[in-house]
Design an enzyme around this catalytic site. Structure first.
Site, PDB file in Angstrom:
ATOM      1  N   SER A  26      49.506  39.735  42.677  1.00  0.00           N
ATOM      2  CA  SER A  26      50.642  39.414  41.802  1.00  0.00           C
ATOM      3  C   SER A  26      51.800  40.402  41.923  1.00  0.00           C
ATOM      4  CB  SER A  26      50.216  39.443  40.336  1.00  0.00           C
ATOM      5  OG  SER A  26      49.147  38.587  40.115  1.00  0.00           O
ATOM      6  N   HIS A  57      53.265  33.993  43.107  1.00  0.00           N
ATOM      7  CA  HIS A  57      52.519  34.075  44.355  1.00  0.00           C
ATOM      8  C   HIS A  57      53.174  33.180  45.392  1.00  0.00           C
ATOM      9  CE1 HIS A  57      48.676  35.958  42.929  1.00  0.00           C
ATOM     10  NE2 HIS A  57      49.252  35.658  41.783  1.00  0.00           N
ATOM     11  N   HIS A  79      42.769  31.765  44.004  1.00  0.00           N
ATOM     12  CA  HIS A  79      41.905  32.257  42.925  1.00  0.00           C
ATOM     13  C   HIS A  79      40.883  31.202  42.532  1.00  0.00           C
ATOM     14  CE1 HIS A  79      45.747  34.421  42.483  1.00  0.00           C
ATOM     15  NE2 HIS A  79      45.000  35.434  42.116  1.00  0.00           N
ATOM     16  N   TYR A  81      40.081  30.665  39.572  1.00  0.00           N
ATOM     17  CA  TYR A  81      40.575  29.995  38.355  1.00  0.00           C
ATOM     18  C   TYR A  81      41.522  28.834  38.653  1.00  0.00           C
ATOM     19  CZ  TYR A  81      44.853  32.896  38.670  1.00  0.00           C
ATOM     20  OH  TYR A  81      45.982  33.511  39.091  1.00  0.00           O
ATOM     21  N   GLU A  82      42.073  28.812  39.859  1.00  0.00           N
ATOM     22  CA  GLU A  82      42.948  27.701  40.227  1.00  0.00           C
ATOM     23  C   GLU A  82      42.140  26.444  40.541  1.00  0.00           C
ATOM     24  OE1 GLU A  82      46.514  28.800  42.822  1.00  0.00           O
ATOM     25  OE2 GLU A  82      45.129  30.453  43.164  1.00  0.00           O
ATOM     26  N   ALA A 109      46.085  42.797  40.719  1.00  0.00           N
ATOM     27  CA  ALA A 109      46.535  43.280  39.418  1.00  0.00           C
ATOM     28  C   ALA A 109      45.298  43.273  38.519  1.00  0.00           C
ATOM     29  CB  ALA A 109      47.589  42.340  38.862  1.00  0.00           C
ATOM     30  N   MET A 201      40.716  38.863  38.178  1.00  0.00           N
ATOM     31  CA  MET A 201      40.288  37.502  38.520  1.00  0.00           C
ATOM     32  C   MET A 201      40.367  37.215  40.015  1.00  0.00           C
ATOM     33  SD  MET A 201      42.427  35.579  35.522  1.00  0.00           S
ATOM     34  CE  MET A 201      42.584  36.293  33.870  1.00  0.00           C
ATOM     35  N   SER A 202      40.216  38.247  40.837  1.00  0.00           N
ATOM     36  CA  SER A 202      40.333  38.012  42.285  1.00  0.00           C
ATOM     37  C   SER A 202      39.502  39.016  43.078  1.00  0.00           C
ATOM     38  CB  SER A 202      41.807  38.136  42.702  1.00  0.00           C
ATOM     39  OG  SER A 202      42.241  39.471  42.606  1.00  0.00           O
ATOM     40  N   ASN A 225      48.182  46.032  32.687  1.00  0.00           N
ATOM     41  CA  ASN A 225      48.052  46.014  31.216  1.00  0.00           C
ATOM     42  C   ASN A 225      46.748  46.703  30.830  1.00  0.00           C
ATOM     43  OD1 ASN A 225      47.044  43.277  32.481  1.00  0.00           O
ATOM     44  ND2 ASN A 225      45.828  43.598  30.625  1.00  0.00           N
ATOM     45  N   HIS A 237      50.781  36.759  30.805  1.00  0.00           N
ATOM     46  CA  HIS A 237      50.932  36.705  32.273  1.00  0.00           C
ATOM     47  C   HIS A 237      52.281  37.306  32.688  1.00  0.00           C
ATOM     48  CE1 HIS A 237      50.224  35.404  36.352  1.00  0.00           C
ATOM     49  NE2 HIS A 237      51.309  34.649  36.355  1.00  0.00           N
TER      50      HIS A 237
HETATM   51  N1  HPA Z   1      42.204  40.597  32.672  1.00  0.00           N
HETATM   52  C1  HPA Z   1      41.909  39.850  33.751  1.00  0.00           C
HETATM   53  N2  HPA Z   1      42.693  39.796  34.811  1.00  0.00           N
HETATM   54  C2  HPA Z   1      43.833  40.499  34.799  1.00  0.00           C
HETATM   55  C3  HPA Z   1      44.200  41.283  33.695  1.00  0.00           C
HETATM   56  C4  HPA Z   1      43.338  41.338  32.570  1.00  0.00           C
HETATM   57  O1  HPA Z   1      43.584  42.015  31.558  1.00  0.00           O
HETATM   58  N3  HPA Z   1      45.411  41.851  34.006  1.00  0.00           N
HETATM   59  C5  HPA Z   1      45.721  41.425  35.254  1.00  0.00           C
HETATM   60  N4  HPA Z   1      44.782  40.608  35.735  1.00  0.00           N
END
Ligand code: HPA
Length: 262
Positions: A26, A57, A79, A81-82, A109, A201-202, A225, A237
Site C-alpha cells: 500500500s 494499488h 490479497h 481478502y479480495e 503495511a 493482510m498480506s 497505524n 484505510h
Molecule cells: N490490521 C491489519 N492489516 C493492516 C493494519 C491493521 O491494523 N494496518 C495496515 N494493514
C-alpha cells in the site's frame, strides 16, 4: 492458470533475467517510478495474470534497473481478502522464479501490536505467524522448512544499511490474517500474547511460496497505524494509505541501499 504462458509472454517483452524481485505494498509503489530503463507491463496484458482491485494499488510489473541491478517489481499485489485463492496470490512468485528470481523483497503495511513501535516505523520482518491456517503449498508433500524463512544474511545487510543511515531498524514477528475487516481490540490482545508484533493482510502466502521455490526473502513492513484498541480511536484505510505516502521516501532510500549490497 498457466505460468508457462505468462513466462513466455514476459520473456518476449524483456530481454534480461532479474535476480531481484519486489512486491510493493500500500502506497509504496513509488519506488517503481524511479527504476531506470523501465519496461512496464500491465497485469491485464499478461496471460493468466490476476488483476488488482484495491484503491492505492496499481496493477503492473515494472522491469528495469535500480542501483545498477536488474529488477522486476510488482506494483500492486493480490490479497486473500479480495477473494483470490492461494494459487492466484502466489502465481506471480512462480512466474518470477521462472524469470530468474533469487531474491524477493516484499513490503507491506501493518498495524503495530508492539507498543514500542510507532506509526511510520519500518520494521524488518524476522518471522511470521500464519493465522489464516490455509497454506498455499497444500496439495502435495511440500514440507518446506520455514525456520529461516526471512533470510538471515539479507536481514544483516538491512540492519547494517539502516545503522549507517542512522536509523533504528526494529525487527518483529508479522501475523497474517484474512481481513478485510480490521481486528478487534480483544484479538489484538490475543495476538500480543501469541508473540506477534505486527498484524496485516498480506505477504505470508507469497513468502511460503518463495521458500518453496528456494527464493531468499527480505520482508519489510511499514507501520501505518497502531493496531486496534491501542489508541482509543477507530482505524481507517485512508490512514493506512496516508502513512504510506508520508513514509515512502524513507522506505525507498532503505530499499535502494539494500539493493546495492545484495
Ligand atoms: N490490521 C491489519 N492489516 C493492516 C493494519 C491493521 O491494523 N494496518 C495496515 N494493514
Amino acid at each position: 492458470m498457466n505460468t508457462k504462458r505468462a513466462v513466455t509472454f514476459l520473456k518476449k517483452k524483456i530481454n534480461f533475467s532479474p535476480r531481484i524481485f519486489m512486491i510493493l505494498g500500500s502506497g509504496l509503489g513509488e519506488l517503481a517510478e524511479t527504476v531506470k530503463n523501465r519496461r512496464i507491463i500491465d497485469y491485464k496484458e499478461i496471460p493468466d495474470f490476476p488483476t488488482s482491485t484495491v484503491p492505492g494499488h496499481k496493477g503492473r510489473l515494472v522491469f528495469g534497473e535500480l542501483e545498477g541491478k536488474k529488477v522486476g517489481i510488482m506494483q500492486g499485489r493480490f490479497h486473500y481478502y479480495e477473494g483470490y485463492d492461494m494459487d492466484k496470490i502466489c502465481f506471480p512468485i512462480e512466474v518470477f522464479k521462472e524469470l530468474g528470481a533469487e531474491i524477493l523483497i516484499i513490503t507491506n503495511a501493518s498495524g503495530a501490536i508492539n507498543r514500542k513501535f510507532k506509526v511510520g516505523d519500518i520494521v524488518l520482518i524476522k518471522d511470521h505467524i500464519n493465522f489464516l491456517g490455509i497454506n498455499p503449498l497444500r496439495g502435495g508433500p511440500n514440507f518446506v522448512d520455514m525456520t529461516y524463512a526471512y533470510d538471515i544474511g539479507i536481514r544483516k545487510i538491512a540492519k547494517s544499511v539502516a545503522r549507517r543511515l542512522g536509523w533504528d531498524l526494529k525487527e518483529g514477528v508479522y501475523l497474517f490474517l484474512s481481513g478485510p475487516s480490521y481486528e478487534t481490540p480483544a484479538e489484538i490482545r490475543m495476538f500480543r500474547k501469541l508473540g506477534a508484533d505486527l498484524v496485516g493482510m498480506s505477504t505470508v502466502p507469497e513468502v511460503i511460496k518463495a521458500r518453496h521455490l528456494d527464493i531468499r526473502v527480505l520482508g519489510l513492513s511499514l507501520v501505518t497505524n497502531m493496531a486496534a484498541g491501542i489508541l482509543k480511536r477507530k482505524l481507517s484505510h485512508e490512514e493506512v494509505i496516508e502513512t504510506g505516502k508520508r513514509s515512502k521516501e524513507k522506505f525507498i532510500r532503505l530499499i535502494r541501499e539494500i539493493i546495492k549490497k545484495v
